[in-house]
Design a protein around this motif. Structure first.
Motif, PDB file in Angstrom:
ATOM      1  N   PHE A 160     -16.880  13.535 -16.299  1.00 25.74           N
ATOM      2  CA  PHE A 160     -17.280  14.314 -15.108  1.00 25.74           C
ATOM      3  C   PHE A 160     -16.589  15.678 -15.095  1.00 25.74           C
TER       4      PHE A 160
ATOM      5  N   ALA B 135     -25.576   7.865 -14.945  1.00 29.81           N
ATOM      6  CA  ALA B 135     -26.096   7.227 -13.730  1.00 29.81           C
ATOM      7  C   ALA B 135     -25.503   7.865 -12.475  1.00 29.81           C
ATOM      8  N   CYS B 136     -24.248   8.312 -12.570  1.00 23.58           N
ATOM      9  CA  CYS B 136     -23.522   8.782 -11.373  1.00 23.58           C
ATOM     10  C   CYS B 136     -23.484  10.300 -11.240  1.00 23.58           C
ATOM     11  N   TYR B 137     -23.586  11.046 -12.334  1.00 21.00           N
ATOM     12  CA  TYR B 137     -23.428  12.494 -12.226  1.00 21.00           C
ATOM     13  C   TYR B 137     -24.583  13.079 -11.419  1.00 21.00           C
ATOM     14  N   GLN B 138     -24.276  13.741 -10.343  1.00 24.76           N
ATOM     15  CA  GLN B 138     -25.272  14.282  -9.424  1.00 24.76           C
ATOM     16  C   GLN B 138     -26.309  13.205  -9.049  1.00 24.76           C
ATOM     17  N   ARG B 139     -25.843  11.984  -8.962  1.00 26.26           N
ATOM     18  CA  ARG B 139     -26.650  10.797  -8.619  1.00 26.26           C
ATOM     19  C   ARG B 139     -27.734  10.499  -9.646  1.00 26.26           C
ATOM     20  N   GLY B 140     -27.479  10.892 -10.900  1.00 30.35           N
ATOM     21  CA  GLY B 140     -28.391  10.473 -11.953  1.00 30.35           C
ATOM     22  C   GLY B 140     -28.982  11.605 -12.770  1.00 30.35           C
TER      23      GLY B 140
ATOM     24  N   GLY C   4     -20.082  -0.622 -12.703  1.00 28.43           N
ATOM     25  CA  GLY C   4     -21.139  -0.054 -13.520  1.00 28.43           C
ATOM     26  C   GLY C   4     -22.454   0.066 -12.794  1.00 28.43           C
ATOM     27  N   ALA C   5     -23.497   0.278 -13.581  1.00 32.00           N
ATOM     28  CA  ALA C   5     -24.830   0.466 -13.008  1.00 32.00           C
ATOM     29  C   ALA C   5     -25.860  -0.038 -14.004  1.00 32.00           C
TER      30      ALA C   5
ATOM     31  N   PHE D  85     -23.008   5.172 -17.778  1.00 39.48           N
ATOM     32  CA  PHE D  85     -22.501   5.105 -16.406  1.00 39.48           C
ATOM     33  C   PHE D  85     -22.275   6.512 -15.853  1.00 39.48           C
TER      34      PHE D  85
END
Lengths: 363, 363
Positions: A82, A113-118, A152-153, A110
């Protein structure tokens, strides 16, 4: 080159399999924006980072090189990804490329999946295990000090490039560990594939491109069929865990990393097969074939001699697959068919463990 | 009690709105397992934690009490939630309950999205802002030192309990900040609702349950309609950001926390309205009504006097909504209708900023 399309509605994606794919222009059609960030590790970077970058003319390419090893599969390491994404002002149209084995794939997926909500990501798995395992299923994540893969996701890649050429730089032990998972797909789902594996096991161990390519294709295909029926793992997807409950106990007892995951799964699969045989679900001849193919793949077929029945009992009791205190195991009903059950006499499980630990000690 | 069903296919969920809901048994039907973990903060815990717990007879209830404030909306704080979940052996059937404002809701939702790759969660928002904003849309996440809300997931709750009774303990400034977002829904989408808000603004500011309940219901309904058309924020969802690009510039300039988010949005909405008026899209009379309702809600209608046009220009240039270097703004076409556009003369934007900064300095 073979291409398998994983059908997941609007998240469908292709898996390209073959020799030398890294050096071809297969990535570009899967990249929607102009920014790309390659995430890799210190082992893989000197081998393949330049090759991948050279296929990305015209894109703004950033890179993150992480330390190598399961012990770095943490939230802190993902945070380093990130940091880099933000320092280099990656926007919502960036694409992350995971270049490495399962640890890199899990963390990069992962992070995507999470950076700027995907944001988009692409898998370029560089081990046989990750080519046949992480390519399908969308599981991403990291470990927590109190449990593996606890954070995780479910997140699907835009495409997967499985270059069999990179397996030539893989240590033989890791190649064998990947073959353990390939054998698993035959055992749980496809007796014809198992027959084919028996006939080609020497080519696979020798790193033959054509044999590996075919094995990877069919493994991914089986996994995709299983996952499509059960994306969030409530039912038949559990069959993919053949040998894993025993295997996790071995890994936990030995300390993660001493036995490779695939090695522990191999010894665990033989324990599951032995118990299946005691239940009358597997013949002696089938048991012998299962043992023989693992030996031919240079995989361990017995658990560590220093473990005890009690070690297995207590380590298996904390596994995620335990429901209401009863150990649920994936067992075989012949070759090519498996089931999840807790319906077996505890004494038979003890007999299995005692017998094979005894064989291990006898050496 | 009013109940709004947010229709999202297999992720549909109810929002219950009304006075005293916290003390009713509305949570239990939304909990699928036996384990529950309430996540709250040090401000809210002494006020409402016992009340929520007392509605959860028969469940195994754990709690996590986090420090209060936007500065704690970080990956490290979410990791504290993971620590607690693992220490108390929460399994895949656990339900997280977010009891607090937007920060608690965002972090708890993100923790639920990631824990074991996804467990259930319930929102119990305790500020007006979070009741009308976080209840709908599924945005969860945390800040990174280099950007707000940069790490997160789209993840839907199983249900939302918006208890208007809890707003009685809310500081008046925070109530007003929530009303700013309510006014926004009228401005971008529903002139009848805006008329109704004008008629009831004093009741809302006084904390009248019936008026608040109706305002929350309609706000959530509008947001749900907008989000249903655009779940991943590529098109019309951007209208929800009326006043936000200006507002973020104000918050960034002042340092996060000095101006409440809703206060910055209020001043930003008046800037957007002023520019819309200069473009001929809003009459002087409409502009006056927009200013009047914000004043009646005890909200700031002018930007901070110490800011300059140049401050706005440079701070707005880094906003996520900038595409290809052109500032895109949500502007009004009358009351009840909005559009996103970068198609306006830069001089008009400067005139708006100069005029309203001038008014602010004149005091």
């Amino acid at each position: 080159m073979r291409t398998l399309n994983v059908e997941l509605g609007d998240r469908a994606y292709p898996i390209h399999i073959g020799d030398g794919l890294l050096r071809q222009s297969l990535l570009q059609p899967c990249i929607r924006g102009r920014q790309v960030c390659i995430v890799t590790n210190e082992t893989v970077a000197p081998l393949y980072l330049d090759a991948v970058e050279s296929c990305l003319h015209g894109f703004e390419v950033e890179r993150v090189v992480l330390p190598d090893g399961e012990q770095f599969k943490t939230l802190d390491t993902v945070n380093r990804i990130f940091d880099r994404l933000l320092e280099t002002r990656q926007n919502r149209t960036t694409t992350l490329i995971a270049l490495g084995g399962g640890v890199i794939g899990d963390m990069t997926g992962f992070a995507a999946a999470c950076y700027q909500r995907g944001v988009d990501f692409i898998q370029v798995p560089t081990t046989l295990l990750s080519q046949v395992d992480s390519s399908v299923g969308g599981k991403t994540g990291v470990n927590h000090p109190l449990g593996k893969n606890m954070i995780g996701a479910f997140y699907q890649p835009r495409c997967v490039l499985a270059d069999t050429g990179v397996l030539k730089t893989l240590p033989p032990r890791e190649l064998s560990a990947g073959i353990a998972e390939v054998i698993k797909y035959g055992l749980i789902y496809d007796s014809d594939f198992f027959d084919w594996l028996e006939a080609h096991i020497d080519s696979l161990v020798a790193g033959d491109d054509e044999a590996l390519s075919r094995a990877i294709y069919r493994s991914c295909e089986i996994k995709a069929e299983v996952v499509a029926q059960d994306e969030k793992e409530s039912g038949i997807r559990a069959l993919l865990n053949l040998g894993h409950t025993f295997g996790h106990a071995i890994e936990a007892h030995q300390g993660y990393g001493r036995w490779l995951h695939g090695e522990a799964v191999a010894a665990g699969t033989l324990l599951a097969a032995d118990l299946s045989r005691r239940l009358g679900w597997l013949t002696d001849e089938q048991m012998a074939r299962i043992e023989a193919i693992h030996r031919a793949a240079k995989l361990p077929v017995l658990p560590p001699p220093e473990m005890t029945v009690e070690d297995f009992r207590s380590l298996m009791a904390v596994d995620k697959k335990v429901l209401d205190g009863r150990i649920r195991l994936v067992l075989l009903r012949g070759i090519g068919s498996a089931l999840v059950t807790s319906d077996f006499p505890a004494e038979l499980l003890d007999e299995t463990l005692e017998t094979r630990l005894g064989l291990a000690r006898a050496g």
